[in-house]
Write a protein that holds these residues in place. Structure first.
Motif: not given
Length: 352
Positions: A202-226
């Motif tokens: 379960a820990d490994a699955d969470m780690n592997k999928a962590d890039w998706m939440s990071s990408l969503a966060t980047v998009i959210g912050v970039f959206g504020i900038g726009l």
């Protein structure tokens, strides 16, 4: 290993060829005596356990650094706050793993005759419930921010006298910190299979999928900038949905294990093939006519009850039952305890 045989009131036991486990010493020793309860681990599993422990300690140190970096740039972004909470929650599974491994190494006692392997399932459940609860809380907060039109503001910081928008640092931090969990996740997953450890999986699955939440966060912050104020809360909602999904999946798996569901593979994808192997092994005995089993997952190892209808006039003696048991024990290190029971008919709940 120590294995048990029950035959209509008779009770026998023997030490496996590898000897009994070293109890608590197995979790902290050099590796030679590593064990889960009475189960002395084969060399492959001993190496995997040592590496998994090192990886989890390394991940805890890495996660603390990541959390520190994110705390410096979190600002007023809801997506950043949600990702920060997710990273804090990511500390739970490795802690649960380290505690469970040490606890499971203890020998069975009078009060805990099946040993302490269930510590894995308990740790799994604790981490899963925490994931689900925090994910639900963050989702509600994100939705409320959207409904109340909560517009986040991201200021600037001065670097060598030059004002720079803090959002650039947020996105850079998220991009850099997304690398480590993906790498750790890919390293942990094969070890979870080798050790049959669902907390590690379960820990490994969470780690592997962590890039998706990071990408969503980047998009959210970039959206504020726009100028899209809603992008931040929307991204936070997506991240919280990911957390909830992890929580639901792991709560389901942990509850099934605690309720003695049929033994399944380390990733809960399918019934464990060892169940059928045990039945086939006993069915090959010359005195066996019909065989069914109940195999439950104790955490790292299995407890099996095998019901056998003997052929007419071929009631097995203790020696034949012992040989059948030993044949099952030799199948895999996970066969911790096995009970072979001659019966007149297969129990109704075990019939096809």
């Amino acid at each position: 290993m120590t294995h048990h045989l029950l035959t209509g009131g008779e009770h026998g036991d023997r030490k496996g060829a590898s000897g009994g486990g070293a109890g608590g010493e197995g979790s902290a020793g050099s590796g030679k005596g590593r064990s889960f309860g009475h189960t002395e681990l084969p060399e492959k599993q001993r190496r995997a356990l040592r590496r998994a422990i090192r990886l989890q300690w390394a991940w805890l140190g890495t996660a603390v650094v990541v959390i520190g970096l994110m705390s410096l740039v979190v600002g007023n972004s809801q997506a950043m706050k949600t990702s920060l909470f997710e990273d804090i929650l990511s500390l739970l599974p490795p802690i649960a793993f380290l505690v469970a491994v040490r606890t499971a190494s203890r020998k069975p006692t009078r009060n805990f005759p099946f040993g302490f392997h269930r510590a894995v399932a308990v740790g799994h459940l604790v981490a899963a419930v925490a994931l689900f609860a925090m994910g639900a809380y963050l989702l509600v907060e994100s939705v409320l921010n959207l409904v109340t039109v909560e517009k986040p503001s991201i200021g600037t910081v001065e670097v060598f006298g030059t004002p720079i928008w803090l959002g650039w640092f947020m996105m850079l931090t998220m991009a850099v910190t997304a690398i480590a969990p993906v790498v750790f996740g890919r390293l942990k997953l094969p070890l979870a299979e080798t050790l049959h450890n669902k907390v590690l999986a379960a820990d490994a699955d969470m780690n592997k999928a962590d890039w998706m939440s990071s990408l969503a966060t980047v998009i959210g912050v970039f959206g504020i900038g726009l100028g899209f104020w809603w992008a931040d809360s929307a991204a936070a909602g997506l991240v919280s949905l990911s957390i909830i999904s992890d929580g639901v999946k792991n709560v389901k798996g942990a509850m099934s294990a605690l309720m003695d569901a049929r033994a399944r593979t380390y990733d809960d994808e399918e019934p464990h093939p060892l169940v059928k192997e045990i039945e086939r092994t006993v069915a090959r005995q010359p005195w066996a006519l019909e065989v069914r089993s109940r195999v439950r997952d104790e955490g790292h190892v299995f407890h099996a009850e095998v019901f056998v209808v003997p052929r007419r006039g071929r009631m097995p003696d203790l020696g034949e039952l012992r040989r059948a048991r030993e044949a099952c024990v030799d199948l895999d290190w996970k066969v911790e305890d096995i009970v072979i029971v001659p019966v007149e008919a297969i129990p109704e709940e075990q019939a096809p």
